[in-house]
Each structure stands twice: as C-alpha cells, then as structure tokens.
Design a protein around this motif. Sequence first.
Motif, PDB file in Angstrom:
ATOM      1  N   UNK A 107       7.255  -0.432   0.118  1.00 17.93           N
ATOM      2  CA  UNK A 107       6.277   0.445  -0.507  1.00 17.93           C
ATOM      3  C   UNK A 107       4.986  -0.315  -0.796  1.00 17.93           C
ATOM      4  N   UNK A 108       5.101  -1.536  -1.308  1.00 15.25           N
ATOM      5  CA  UNK A 108       3.920  -2.351  -1.614  1.00 15.25           C
ATOM      6  C   UNK A 108       3.089  -2.593  -0.361  1.00 15.25           C
ATOM      7  N   UNK A 109       3.762  -2.961   0.727  1.00 13.89           N
ATOM      8  CA  UNK A 109       3.053  -3.201   1.986  1.00 13.89           C
ATOM      9  C   UNK A 109       2.387  -1.929   2.483  1.00 13.89           C
ATOM     10  N   UNK A 110       3.093  -0.810   2.384  1.00 15.56           N
ATOM     11  CA  UNK A 110       2.553   0.477   2.807  1.00 15.56           C
ATOM     12  C   UNK A 110       1.288   0.829   2.034  1.00 15.56           C
ATOM     13  N   UNK A 111       1.305   0.586   0.737  1.00 13.98           N
ATOM     14  CA  UNK A 111       0.147   0.895  -0.100  1.00 13.98           C
ATOM     15  C   UNK A 111      -1.039  -0.002   0.244  1.00 13.98           C
ATOM     16  N   UNK A 112      -0.793  -1.276   0.471  1.00 18.52           N
ATOM     17  CA  UNK A 112      -1.879  -2.188   0.813  1.00 18.52           C
ATOM     18  C   UNK A 112      -2.524  -1.814   2.141  1.00 18.52           C
ATOM     19  N   UNK A 231       9.976   4.676  -6.476  1.00 20.37           N
ATOM     20  CA  UNK A 231       9.843   5.222  -5.124  1.00 20.37           C
ATOM     21  C   UNK A 231       9.706   4.049  -4.164  1.00 20.37           C
ATOM     22  N   UNK A 232      10.486   4.034  -3.100  1.00 22.65           N
ATOM     23  CA  UNK A 232      10.443   2.907  -2.179  1.00 22.65           C
ATOM     24  C   UNK A 232      10.259   3.343  -0.744  1.00 22.65           C
ATOM     25  N   UNK A 233      10.112   2.345   0.136  1.00 20.22           N
ATOM     26  CA  UNK A 233      10.005   2.609   1.561  1.00 20.22           C
ATOM     27  C   UNK A 233       8.566   2.688   2.041  1.00 20.22           C
ATOM     28  N   UNK A 234       8.370   2.596   3.377  1.00 23.75           N
ATOM     29  CA  UNK A 234       7.027   2.553   3.952  1.00 23.75           C
ATOM     30  C   UNK A 234       6.520   3.862   4.538  1.00 23.75           C
TER      31      UNK A 234
END
Length: 349
Positions: A107-112, A231-234
């Motif tokens: 999720x963090x990578x997706x947001x960035x 909430x998790x995932x890309x």
Amino acid sequence: MKTHKKIILILSIILATVAVWAAVLVPLPYYIESPGGATDIRQVLMVNGEEDQEPGSYNFVYVQVRQATALQLLAANFDKHSDIYTDEEMTGGSSSEDYFRISQFYMETSQNLAKYQGLSLAGKQVSMDFFGVYVLSLAKDSTFKGILNVADTVTSINGKTFQSSAELIDYVSSLKLGSDVTVGYESLGEKRTADGQIIKLDNGKNGIGIGLVDHTEVKADVPIEFQTAGIGGPSAGLMFTLSIYTQLADPTLRDGRDIAGTGTIEQDGSVGDIGGVDKKVISAAKAGATVFFAPNNPVDKEVLKENPQALSNYDEAVKTVKEEGLDIEVVPVTTVQEAIAYLEKTKDK
C-alpha cells in the motif's frame, strides 16, 4: 431401559449441537476470498489540504477475505466468485503479523507511485527517492534465509546502489550462478552487510531469493495525505493517481460520474494486473459505479502454458459483467493516461 434410551438421546442431541456449533463458529485453516465493497477515495485522501467537493466519485474496490468455518466452506464451493485458499496459500507461509506488514508495504509503495504520477501529470514539481527494496519473503534455498528478515531494506548489492528495483533485479540476474555476493541492508535502523551466493530462482533467472517491493519516498511542494490504516495491497494505485491528478489539473474530469477501477501504478504510468478482478467488478457494480477501469495487459506466456484458458484482467471483468448481468461499463487501460483520455472524451459537453 428407558433411562438408557434417554441418556443416548441426550448425548445425541449434545453431539449434534456441538457439531452444528463447530460447523458455524469454529474457524478452519482455510480462507475465503469473495466480493467485498467499494470506497470513495475522498474518505482516505486529502490533496493540498482541500476537500474534493465536485460531483461524482472515484472509488477503489476490494475483496473480502475471511477465515472460513465448515459451513462457509461448503457455501463457497457453490459460489463461482468465491475462492478458497489454504493458510499457506494465503500468507505465503508468513506469520499473520508479517502478512499484515507486507500488505502495508504494498500500500505504501502504491501511494508513493500514485503521488509521483498524479503530480507529474498535473505539471507539479515532484521527485522520488529510492532507498532500496523491502524484503517481503525469502526463498527456502536462499543463502540469506535466517539473515535477512521481513521488513529489512536491501540498499546495495556488491557495493552498488540503484535507482529502482528493476535496476537491482537486472544487476543481480546478470551475476553468475553460485557466485559470491554481498548485500547491504538496514535492519531495525542499523546498517549491515551479509555475504551469500547467487541461486537459481523459480522463474529460471539468477537472484538472491528474496520477494521485494520498493522502499521510496516522494518529495513535492503539494501536500498529499492518505489515511488508509488497516487497508493493504497495491491494487488501488490507478484510482489514487486519477484522484490526485483530477484535483490538481482537471477538477471536473469525473463529470458527476461514479467511477471505480483497479490496477497497480508504476513509475512510468503503466497499469499493472491484479488478482480477483471478477470480485472487484461485482463490488463496483453493487456500489453503483457506472464505469470500471480494468488492466488490459497480455496474459503472461508462462501462465498460458499452465492454463491456456487464462484471461487478461479486462477480459475476465467483461466476462463477469455479461454472466452476472451487471449494469457497468468495463474500460480497458494499460496506462493512467488512457484512463484520463477516456474520461475527457466521454464527458457530457
């Protein structure tokens, strides 16, 4: 004799009650994945400190995952849009804590990446620092098993640093099988190194045997805040990007429409495939969305070898809409620019 029969009857009732109770309430080492729901991105995203008050909505969709009871397993077997996984299949052998942490990394990578793409497309100044890759898992035959751990960040290979995970993977795959390799990494805030060897991966390439995701940080003058705890995932990457771009560059792009979609987002704007697209398009339709963006990438050749009937995300979503009689338009995309172009073209002018 009558007393004996009464005892047997009572015991039978008790056993039957316990059996029903177990079937309904006792969780088994299996998980069921089924259609979940859709959430208006405005509930989790704030751009430049301002609320998006334009009509319509962007929605990210998700699947429901629950540990199953015997009764739920039985019902899931008769539902073509419910998938059953073992504990090992669901978590990849990770502990529940590590599994949650891994999901948060995605999720963090997706947001960035969504921040980077949304700001870039809107013509804003933005940069993204690449710190390395989060360790998500280690292959059983990795020589770094027991040394690297989930949540460590690999920062260098043989003293070399990289600007993306793709560069790191390309470099490692170019090294000879069995050759010595030194990994630089950070663990619990400490910088460390470890030595190991290059192994043959399941995909046939050479590597060090780690599952990974980018550890990045976006820098920009425009503040963008996510509130996605739990909430998790890309898979919300595409929709996050559209929401950021719209608020900064074209506030009326939605044109009052309730729009949903799925797909990862990459640094170049490409949209990646996701799992459970059949469940997600059902979730979108039930939530009232009229448009659903679905990744439209060719099915991997290796996947087709194992399953000649495998469909792309887009084709699977279209098939589901037809089979279920859903009132929603599935739009194929391979880049976020294609999604923007579709919304611009179909505005009610």
